[in-house]
Write a protein that holds these residues in place. Sequence first.
Motif, PDB file in Angstrom:
ATOM      1  N   SER A  36      -3.690  13.655   0.440  1.00  0.00           N
ATOM      2  CA  SER A  36      -4.818  12.789   0.069  1.00  0.00           C
ATOM      3  C   SER A  36      -5.319  13.086  -1.327  1.00  0.00           C
ATOM      4  CB  SER A  36      -5.959  12.960   1.081  1.00  0.00           C
ATOM      5  OG  SER A  36      -6.414  14.311   1.103  1.00  0.00           O
ATOM      6  N   PHE A  58      -2.503   4.553  -2.484  1.00  0.00           N
ATOM      7  CA  PHE A  58      -3.548   3.648  -2.009  1.00  0.00           C
ATOM      8  C   PHE A  58      -3.024   2.715  -0.902  1.00  0.00           C
ATOM      9  CE2 PHE A  58      -5.760   4.832  -5.915  1.00  0.00           C
ATOM     10  CZ  PHE A  58      -7.069   4.904  -5.452  1.00  0.00           C
ATOM     11  N   VAL A  59      -1.821   2.189  -1.103  1.00  0.00           N
ATOM     12  CA  VAL A  59      -1.257   1.281  -0.106  1.00  0.00           C
ATOM     13  C   VAL A  59      -0.981   2.028   1.196  1.00  0.00           C
ATOM     14  CG1 VAL A  59       0.711  -0.184   0.440  1.00  0.00           C
ATOM     15  CG2 VAL A  59      -0.284  -0.261  -1.848  1.00  0.00           C
ATOM     16  N   ASP A  60      -0.539   3.273   1.082  1.00  0.00           N
ATOM     17  CA  ASP A  60      -0.235   4.064   2.265  1.00  0.00           C
ATOM     18  C   ASP A  60      -1.480   4.375   3.089  1.00  0.00           C
ATOM     19  OD1 ASP A  60       1.364   5.488   4.035  1.00  0.00           O
ATOM     20  OD2 ASP A  60       1.022   7.372   2.979  1.00  0.00           O
ATOM     21  N   SER A  61      -2.670   4.293   2.445  1.00  0.00           N
ATOM     22  CA  SER A  61      -3.911   4.577   3.172  1.00  0.00           C
ATOM     23  C   SER A  61      -4.350   3.415   4.065  1.00  0.00           C
ATOM     24  CB  SER A  61      -5.038   4.903   2.178  1.00  0.00           C
ATOM     25  OG  SER A  61      -5.353   3.763   1.385  1.00  0.00           O
ATOM     26  N   VAL A  62      -3.719   2.221   3.913  1.00  0.00           N
ATOM     27  CA  VAL A  62      -4.024   1.081   4.778  1.00  0.00           C
ATOM     28  C   VAL A  62      -3.373   1.323   6.135  1.00  0.00           C
ATOM     29  CG1 VAL A  62      -3.830  -1.413   5.063  1.00  0.00           C
ATOM     30  CG2 VAL A  62      -4.125  -0.435   2.766  1.00  0.00           C
ATOM     31  N   PRO A  63      -4.143   1.345   7.226  1.00  0.00           N
ATOM     32  CA  PRO A  63      -3.606   1.761   8.538  1.00  0.00           C
ATOM     33  C   PRO A  63      -2.377   0.988   8.992  1.00  0.00           C
ATOM     34  CG  PRO A  63      -6.000   1.656   8.615  1.00  0.00           C
ATOM     35  CD  PRO A  63      -5.591   1.092   7.285  1.00  0.00           C
ATOM     36  N   HIS A  64      -2.422  -0.353   8.962  1.00  0.00           N
ATOM     37  CA  HIS A  64      -1.286  -1.112   9.511  1.00  0.00           C
ATOM     38  C   HIS A  64      -0.047  -0.996   8.628  1.00  0.00           C
ATOM     39  CE1 HIS A  64      -2.852  -4.179   6.698  1.00  0.00           C
ATOM     40  NE2 HIS A  64      -1.626  -4.666   6.699  1.00  0.00           N
ATOM     41  N   LEU A  65      -0.244  -0.817   7.299  1.00  0.00           N
ATOM     42  CA  LEU A  65       0.911  -0.614   6.421  1.00  0.00           C
ATOM     43  C   LEU A  65       1.506   0.765   6.633  1.00  0.00           C
ATOM     44  CD1 LEU A  65      -0.319  -2.262   3.080  1.00  0.00           C
ATOM     45  CD2 LEU A  65       1.281  -3.186   4.758  1.00  0.00           C
ATOM     46  N   HIS A  66       0.649   1.751   6.825  1.00  0.00           N
ATOM     47  CA  HIS A  66       1.148   3.106   7.083  1.00  0.00           C
ATOM     48  C   HIS A  66       1.911   3.170   8.402  1.00  0.00           C
ATOM     49  CE1 HIS A  66       1.242   7.486   7.136  1.00  0.00           C
ATOM     50  NE2 HIS A  66       0.817   7.426   8.388  1.00  0.00           N
ATOM     51  N   GLN A  67       1.453   2.391   9.371  1.00  0.00           N
ATOM     52  CA  GLN A  67       2.111   2.388  10.672  1.00  0.00           C
ATOM     53  C   GLN A  67       3.521   1.824  10.605  1.00  0.00           C
ATOM     54  OE1 GLN A  67      -0.097   0.281  13.648  1.00  0.00           O
ATOM     55  NE2 GLN A  67       1.357   0.729  15.302  1.00  0.00           N
TER      56      GLN A  67
END
Length: 290
Positions: A116, A46-55
């Motif tokens: 996913s 779930f956290v990895d799906s947040v764009p800026h965190l994944h970046q």
Amino acid sequence: MPIMQSGESSFRKQLFQIIFESDTRAGKTFDIALITLILLSVVVVFVDSVPHLHQHYGEWFLLVEWVFTLIFTLELVLRLYCLERPLRYLKSFYGVLDLLAILPTWLSLFLPGAQSLLVLRILRVLRVFRVLRLMEFVGEGRMLVQALRRSQRKILLFLITVLLIITIFGALIYMIEPPEAGFTSMPRSMYWAIVTLTTVGYGDIAPVTPIGQFISAFMMVLGYSILAVPTGVFSAEVIRSIREERYSDEACPGCGHEGHERDSRYCRLCGTWLDEESEDPNAPAEDSSG
């Protein structure tokens, strides 16, 4: 050689007690650790799906996910190793869940985007029932399934009756109401009948004539009335299942299946002897001449 086989059998038995049973401290610790890892892995997804965190942390998330996948893969291998009939376990409910927990990551090597599906791993938290010794809840869930199976014909008849009511009133309101009110076709009118009978009342389509409004009011009251029918049928079957409850929560050493009758000596799926504290009296005698 027999000594080695005996040692291996003892190790597999201890492994089975830890992985499939939770009536020991080691078994309960294993299950709690497993559920903790499952929850953590889902949080990472779930956290990895947040764009800026994944970046910023995408590579770290990927590394952690592979660590989780390797752990769960090893766990599945150990589960299959300590069972006498591992293929039966893979076909069971928990076996399928265990397989779904690791397949997305491995498939991502060949199919980009398959990761996913990792949220399916949350389903494995169902094992919490064994950890907390809440098997009465699992038993109650089994009773609900049995009640649904026993009442399926009555429920099917009820659904057919509801469909007939929807069709009749949908056709009736289609003939009464003008197209300007939104009743432009039979399917559209049946949609209104479903919304009205279930007392949802979206309000996107509403009758404008007095007769149509009377029919709407009648269908709303009818919707409240017919709710008692499936509830009563299902409740009666649940009570019947409670009276006939006779299942235990012991897992089969052969295939891992649960839900045997309390006086069962052999697994009803694979025929394995269930009592781990005693030998199978019908087992063929070992040849000790060698």
